[in-house]
Design a protein around this motif. Structure first.
Motif, PDB file in Angstrom:
ATOM      1  N   LEU A   1       0.853  -1.026  -0.324  1.00 51.60           N
ATOM      2  CA  LEU A   1       0.256  -0.157   0.148  1.00 51.60           C
ATOM      3  C   LEU A   1       1.166   1.266  -0.167  1.00 51.60           C
ATOM      4  CD1 LEU A   1      -3.137   1.620   0.541  1.00 51.60           C
ATOM      5  CD2 LEU A   1      -2.633   1.838   2.903  1.00 51.60           C
ATOM      6  N   TYR A   2       0.785   2.072  -0.865  1.00 53.93           N
ATOM      7  CA  TYR A   2       1.604   3.653  -1.134  1.00 53.93           C
ATOM      8  C   TYR A   2       0.858   4.405  -1.668  1.00 53.93           C
ATOM      9  CZ  TYR A   2       1.178   3.649  -5.848  1.00 53.93           C
ATOM     10  OH  TYR A   2       0.590   3.493  -7.595  1.00 53.93           O
ATOM     11  N   HIS A   3       1.122   5.914  -1.355  1.00 55.62           N
ATOM     12  CA  HIS A   3       0.658   6.915  -1.610  1.00 55.62           C
ATOM     13  C   HIS A   3       1.739   7.649  -1.906  1.00 55.62           C
ATOM     14  CE1 HIS A   3       0.421  10.940  -0.303  1.00 55.62           C
ATOM     15  NE2 HIS A   3      -1.068  10.915  -1.111  1.00 55.62           N
ATOM     16  N   SER A   4       0.959   8.606  -3.248  1.00 54.88           N
ATOM     17  CA  SER A   4       2.327   9.378  -4.199  1.00 54.88           C
ATOM     18  C   SER A   4       1.444  10.577  -4.409  1.00 54.88           C
ATOM     19  CB  SER A   4       2.770   8.752  -5.434  1.00 54.88           C
ATOM     20  OG  SER A   4       1.642   7.959  -6.132  1.00 54.88           O
ATOM     21  N   ARG A   5       2.176  11.418  -4.794  1.00 50.93           N
ATOM     22  CA  ARG A   5       1.470  12.812  -5.543  1.00 50.93           C
ATOM     23  C   ARG A   5       2.037  12.848  -6.703  1.00 50.93           C
ATOM     24  NH1 ARG A   5       4.169  17.947  -4.596  1.00 50.93           N
ATOM     25  NH2 ARG A   5       5.531  17.146  -3.734  1.00 50.93           N
ATOM     26  N   ALA A   6       0.812  13.020  -7.523  1.00 48.95           N
ATOM     27  CA  ALA A   6       0.900  13.685  -8.971  1.00 48.95           C
ATOM     28  C   ALA A   6       1.299  14.695  -9.281  1.00 48.95           C
ATOM     29  CB  ALA A   6       0.046  13.727  -9.255  1.00 48.95           C
TER      30      ALA A   6
ATOM     31  N   ASP B   1      -7.371  11.473  -5.617  1.00 47.52           N
ATOM     32  CA  ASP B   1      -8.564  12.569  -5.116  1.00 47.52           C
ATOM     33  C   ASP B   1      -8.032  13.701  -5.863  1.00 47.52           C
ATOM     34  OD1 ASP B   1      -5.542  13.588  -4.556  1.00 47.52           O
ATOM     35  OD2 ASP B   1      -6.572  14.261  -2.462  1.00 47.52           O
ATOM     36  N   GLY B   2      -7.175  13.685  -6.988  1.00 43.00           N
ATOM     37  CA  GLY B   2      -6.912  14.124  -7.969  1.00 43.00           C
ATOM     38  C   GLY B   2      -5.611  15.681  -8.028  1.00 43.00           C
ATOM     39  N   ARG B   3      -4.955  15.282  -6.980  1.00 44.22           N
ATOM     40  CA  ARG B   3      -3.511  15.322  -6.432  1.00 44.22           C
ATOM     41  C   ARG B   3      -2.696  14.486  -6.549  1.00 44.22           C
ATOM     42  NH1 ARG B   3      -7.121  18.310  -3.154  1.00 44.22           N
ATOM     43  NH2 ARG B   3      -6.149  17.293  -1.431  1.00 44.22           N
ATOM     44  N   SER B   4      -3.409  13.287  -5.442  1.00 45.02           N
ATOM     45  CA  SER B   4      -1.842  12.192  -4.856  1.00 45.02           C
ATOM     46  C   SER B   4      -3.651  11.118  -5.429  1.00 45.02           C
ATOM     47  CB  SER B   4      -2.178  12.617  -3.856  1.00 45.02           C
ATOM     48  OG  SER B   4      -2.194  13.656  -2.941  1.00 45.02           O
TER      49      SER B   4
ATOM     50  N   ARG C   1       8.319  -0.487 -11.044  1.00 45.46           N
ATOM     51  CA  ARG C   1       8.403   0.602 -11.522  1.00 45.46           C
ATOM     52  C   ARG C   1       7.130   1.718 -11.312  1.00 45.46           C
ATOM     53  NH1 ARG C   1       6.392  -3.984 -14.737  1.00 45.46           N
ATOM     54  NH2 ARG C   1       3.651  -2.952 -13.767  1.00 45.46           N
ATOM     55  N   ILE C   2       6.258   1.989 -10.864  1.00 46.57           N
ATOM     56  CA  ILE C   2       5.583   2.860 -10.262  1.00 46.57           C
ATOM     57  C   ILE C   2       6.677   3.658  -9.869  1.00 46.57           C
ATOM     58  CG2 ILE C   2       4.003   3.693  -8.465  1.00 46.57           C
ATOM     59  CD1 ILE C   2       2.889   1.020  -9.453  1.00 46.57           C
ATOM     60  N   TYR C   3       7.666   3.133  -8.852  1.00 42.37           N
ATOM     61  CA  TYR C   3       8.083   4.454  -8.323  1.00 42.37           C
ATOM     62  C   TYR C   3       9.212   4.599  -9.232  1.00 42.37           C
ATOM     63  CZ  TYR C   3      11.840   6.345  -5.136  1.00 42.37           C
ATOM     64  OH  TYR C   3      12.589   6.949  -3.835  1.00 42.37           O
TER      65      TYR C   3
ATOM     66  N   THR D   1       5.202  11.154  -7.811  1.00 39.33           N
ATOM     67  CA  THR D   1       6.600  12.191  -6.982  1.00 39.33           C
ATOM     68  C   THR D   1       6.098  11.503  -4.892  1.00 39.33           C
ATOM     69  OG1 THR D   1       8.268  14.146  -6.357  1.00 39.33           O
ATOM     70  CG2 THR D   1       5.920  14.525  -6.150  1.00 39.33           C
ATOM     71  N   ASP D   2       7.446  12.067  -4.812  1.00 45.66           N
ATOM     72  CA  ASP D   2       7.712  11.613  -3.365  1.00 45.66           C
ATOM     73  C   ASP D   2       6.457  10.231  -2.570  1.00 45.66           C
ATOM     74  OD1 ASP D   2       7.715  13.893  -2.410  1.00 45.66           O
ATOM     75  OD2 ASP D   2       6.163  14.794  -2.118  1.00 45.66           O
ATOM     76  N   VAL D   3       6.687   9.474  -3.427  1.00 45.13           N
ATOM     77  CA  VAL D   3       6.249   7.607  -3.295  1.00 45.13           C
ATOM     78  C   VAL D   3       6.993   7.187  -1.885  1.00 45.13           C
ATOM     79  CG1 VAL D   3       6.112   5.348  -3.872  1.00 45.13           C
ATOM     80  CG2 VAL D   3       6.300   6.921  -5.615  1.00 45.13           C
ATOM     81  N   ARG D   4       5.813   6.737  -0.704  1.00 48.41           N
ATOM     82  CA  ARG D   4       5.776   6.457   0.290  1.00 48.41           C
ATOM     83  C   ARG D   4       4.916   5.107   0.528  1.00 48.41           C
ATOM     84  NH1 ARG D   4       3.026   8.946   5.209  1.00 48.41           N
ATOM     85  NH2 ARG D   4       1.447   9.394   3.558  1.00 48.41           N
ATOM     86  N   VAL D   5       5.840   4.553   1.236  1.00 47.45           N
ATOM     87  CA  VAL D   5       4.546   2.806   1.543  1.00 47.45           C
ATOM     88  C   VAL D   5       4.281   2.957   2.640  1.00 47.45           C
ATOM     89  CG1 VAL D   5       5.276   0.710   1.711  1.00 47.45           C
ATOM     90  CG2 VAL D   5       6.667   1.025   0.144  1.00 47.45           C
TER      91      VAL D   5
END
Length: 130
Positions: free
Chosen positions: A9-14, A43-46, A64-66, A72-76
């Protein structure tokens, strides 16, 4: 012996304009081939995404995603072996704010309860108005 199942499960900014439709189309195509399932929330930004499946496939997909310049700012948030899939029916599905809540989103919401409240708030508060 079968490859163990892994879930990330990760979060990133577009970066720049979100390209959710092209990301979803390529995810469905590639993930089906690689045996990966999951959910993508935007959400339109992340992005908030769950990847699950054979360990080697999930790890190479995450790498590949990273490296993808659209993130950017990919955080597991979590990365662990699992006994069974939580999103086993989907090669990848997209949920954007305002869409009706469903069982998969409920499972994701439950998983995030123990993580950063800002992340949970960012994706869910107000998004499930009945």
């Amino acid at each position: 012996m079968q490859d163990p199942l892994r879930q990330i499960l990760y979060h990133s900014r577009a970066v720049g304009r979100l390209e959710t439709s092209s990301i979803l189309a390529s995810s469905k195509r590639n993930n089906g081939i690689d045996g990966i399932t999951g959910i993508l929330l935007s959400d339109g930004r992340s992005y908030l995404q769950v990847l699950e499946g054979p360990e080697a496939s999930v790890l190479s997909t995450y790498e590949r995603i990273y490296a993808d310049p659209r993130h950017t700012d990919v955080r597991v948030i979590s990365n662990h072996l699992i006994e069974e899939r939580e999103f086993g029916y989907w090669s990848m599905e997209l949920r954007e704010p305002g869409q009706v809540s469903d069982d998969a989103v409920f499972r994701l919401r439950r998983r995030l309860m123990n993580f950063d409240p800002d992340l949970h708030h960012h994706f869910f508060d107000g998004a499930d108005a009945e």
